[in-house]
Design a protein around this motif. Structure first.
Motif, short mmCIF file in Angstrom:
data_model
loop_
_atom_site.label_atom_id
_atom_site.label_comp_id
_atom_site.label_asym_id
_atom_site.label_seq_id
_atom_site.Cartn_x
_atom_site.Cartn_y
_atom_site.Cartn_z
N SER A 422 0.66 -2.22 10.47
CA SER A 422 -0.03 -1.72 10.27
C SER A 422 -0.41 -0.64 11.29
N GLU A 423 0.20 -0.76 12.78
CA GLU A 423 0.22 0.20 13.40
C GLU A 423 0.90 1.17 12.43
N ILE A 425 0.34 2.35 9.39
CA ILE A 425 -0.68 2.80 8.15
C ILE A 425 -1.85 3.11 9.40
N HIS A 426 -2.65 2.62 9.99
CA HIS A 426 -3.65 3.00 11.14
C HIS A 426 -2.88 4.04 11.53
N LEU A 427 -1.97 4.29 12.09
CA LEU A 427 -1.65 5.08 13.12
C LEU A 427 -1.58 6.76 11.80
N ARG A 428 -0.66 7.17 10.58
CA ARG A 428 -0.28 7.25 9.89
C ARG A 428 -0.74 6.64 8.19
N PRO A 429 -2.31 7.38 7.84
CA PRO A 429 -2.23 6.20 6.66
C PRO A 429 -1.86 7.46 5.58
N ASN A 434 5.55 4.36 4.60
CA ASN A 434 4.77 3.07 4.85
C ASN A 434 3.84 1.98 3.67
N TRP A 435 3.52 2.77 2.98
CA TRP A 435 2.97 2.19 1.78
C TRP A 435 4.17 0.82 0.80
N LYS A 438 4.81 -1.73 2.69
CA LYS A 438 3.94 -2.64 3.09
C LYS A 438 4.34 -3.57 1.21
#
Length: 464
Positions: A422-423, A425-429, A434-435, A438
């Motif tokens: 969560s940290e 993805i919200h910082l570097r969508p 990251n995905w 996820k």
């Protein structure tokens, strides 16, 4: 007494030595390998030149090479023997203090003295460059930005060295989170000097931190002739190119870059290049990509150096190489050596770096290599917000942050993994890694629809 082109007086430095010193400064600011030869020319023309000697001292520490630093320390000690410092200028005395402290392992005194130097002499390019690199090696993002930013008003717009200062400032802005401003300043630097490889490096970092990896590739491709060979930063900028390529999923191209630029039979074997090689292979290792042959060659090179406890950030990357090569016992020997050193060493900046950050990270990397993922997560969790204390950039330290994510996932620590992702993805969508991570988390949580959506998003981002 002669003076440099900014009016700084230089003791025992004649006209010939002054010309060599100005050339060496120019080479230093633009990361040209010939800076070492230019520094030798200064000393040959004026052996008692304080600025020539301190320039050489800084060159001995900037590469984080223990042997270079030891040689530079011996040279500066000989130079200072019998030196009447009272006859020197205040600026020269401050440079001697900073260089001596750094060579003695007291990075923080060196950094403070260099800051005082810049306050008193804001057009001292050597103090600014050495201070900027010091801030990078100690992970001080705010000083990395403000040391240069605070001096810029003293530099005229048409000064030929204002460009490389802007390149330095761009990197400081990026490391402190001002990505758009950093890109703007970096491009200004490159408009003045297209071959400013540190300016190129600063802009590249802004793309990395914003997930603009396709833009980063296009940017580097458009400037290939300016950065891809012949500088002290060539390997590192190729590392950035490889990171961008890794996000696209083109592992074959990543390995081509590794073999051609990062580590091969003709590589210099210097720490700054070896840690780039280790950090790239470690990302592949985290993805389950077995590169045992490459790891073996890299581990051999690290071992041949026989490094002592000089810079904790380097130690962590040596451990990556040993673990990646399946040489866990060798990694453990390095850790035991550093533990003994920490127990007996009375002080010094690297002792704190090693005890507080370096050893926990090394132990975590070993635990990960032994598939003790819970232990790896437990070791990294307390230090994850303090990793900058042992140096490097956000991009470099992300290999360790990803290790924590992977350890949490593989240990089944879903709450921790969910928080970490969560940290991120919200910082570097925009970040395929990251995905994809996820998606694996959602599979563990038993939500195939969310997992599929995350995989789809990762694939879409990777394809550009």
């Amino acid at each position: 007494m002669t003076a440099d082109r900014h009016g700084h007086l230089m003791s025992d430095t004649g006209t010939e030595a002054l010309a060599a010193y100005e050339q060496a400064l120019d080479d230093l600011l633009f990361f040209r390998p010939r800076v070492a030869k230019a520094a030798q020319e200064v000393r040959a023309a004026a052996p008692r030149s304080v600025m020539g000697q301190t320039l050489t001292a800084y060159l001995g520490v900037l590469g984080t090479e223990e042997r270079d630093a030891a040689e530079a320390r011996e040279g500066l000690t000989r130079f200072r023997s019998g030196l009447d410092t009272a006859r020197l200028t205040p600026r020269e005395r401050m440079h001697l203090t900073a260089a001596t402290a750094w060579l003695d392992g007291d990075l923080h005194t060196a950094g403070r003295t260099l800051a005082d130097l810049t306050l008193a002499f804001p057009r001292d390019a050597l103090a600014l460059f050495a201070g900027h690199q010091h801030d990078f090696l100690t992970g001080d993002a705010v000083r990395l930005r403000d040391r240069v930013g605070g001096a810029l008003d003293a530099w005229e717009e048409d000064d030929p060295h204002r460009g490389p200062l802007l390149g330095m400032y761009a990197f400081g802005l990026e490391e402190s989170g001002h990505y758009e401003r950093a890109e703007e300043v970096g491009l200004d630097a490159l408009a003045r000097h297209p071959r400013d490889v540190w300016g190129i490096h600063g802009v590249v970092h802004t793309y990395e931190m914003r997930g603009r990896f396709t833009d980063g590739i296009r940017f580097l491709d458009a400037r290939t002739d300016d950065w891809s060979e012949g500088s002290l930063l060539t390997v590192h900028n190729w590392w950035h190119y490889a990171l961008f390529t890794l996000e696209t999923g083109d592992t074959a191209r990543v390995l081509e870059i590794y073999d051609a630029a990062l580590h091969h039979d003709g590589s210099a074997g210097v720490a700054m290049e070896l840690l780039d090689a280790a950090a790239l292979l470690w990302r592949l290792h985290l993805a389950g990509d077995d590169q045992s042959a490459r790891w073996g060659r890299l581990a051999d090179t690290w071992e041949s150096r026989r490094d002592g406890p000089y810079y904790a950030f380097n130690d962590a990357h040596a451990v990556m190489a040993y673990v990646g090569a399946g040489r866990v016992a060798q990694a453990q020997r390095l850790v035991r050596d550093r533990e003994r050193w920490v127990a007996t060493e009375p002080g010094g900046s690297n002792r704190a770096m090693t005890a507080d950050i370096g050893l926990p990270v090394c132990r975590a990397l070993i635990a990960y290599g032994r598939q003790d993922y819970a232990a790896a997560a437990d070791l990294l969790l307390p230090v994850r917000h303090r990793l900058h204390h042992f140096g490097g950039s956000h991009a470099q330290r992300d290999a360790i942050q990803r290790t924590l994510v992977e350890a949490a996932l593989r240990a089944g620590r879903t709450e921790l993994a969910r928080t970490l992702l969560s940290e991120r993805i919200h910082l570097r969508p925009v970040c395929p890694y990251n995905w994809s991570a996820k998606a694996r988390l959602e599979e563990q949580l038993g939500d195939p629809a969310r997992a599929a959506a995350a995989r789809e998003r990762a694939a879409a981002q990777a394809s550009g």
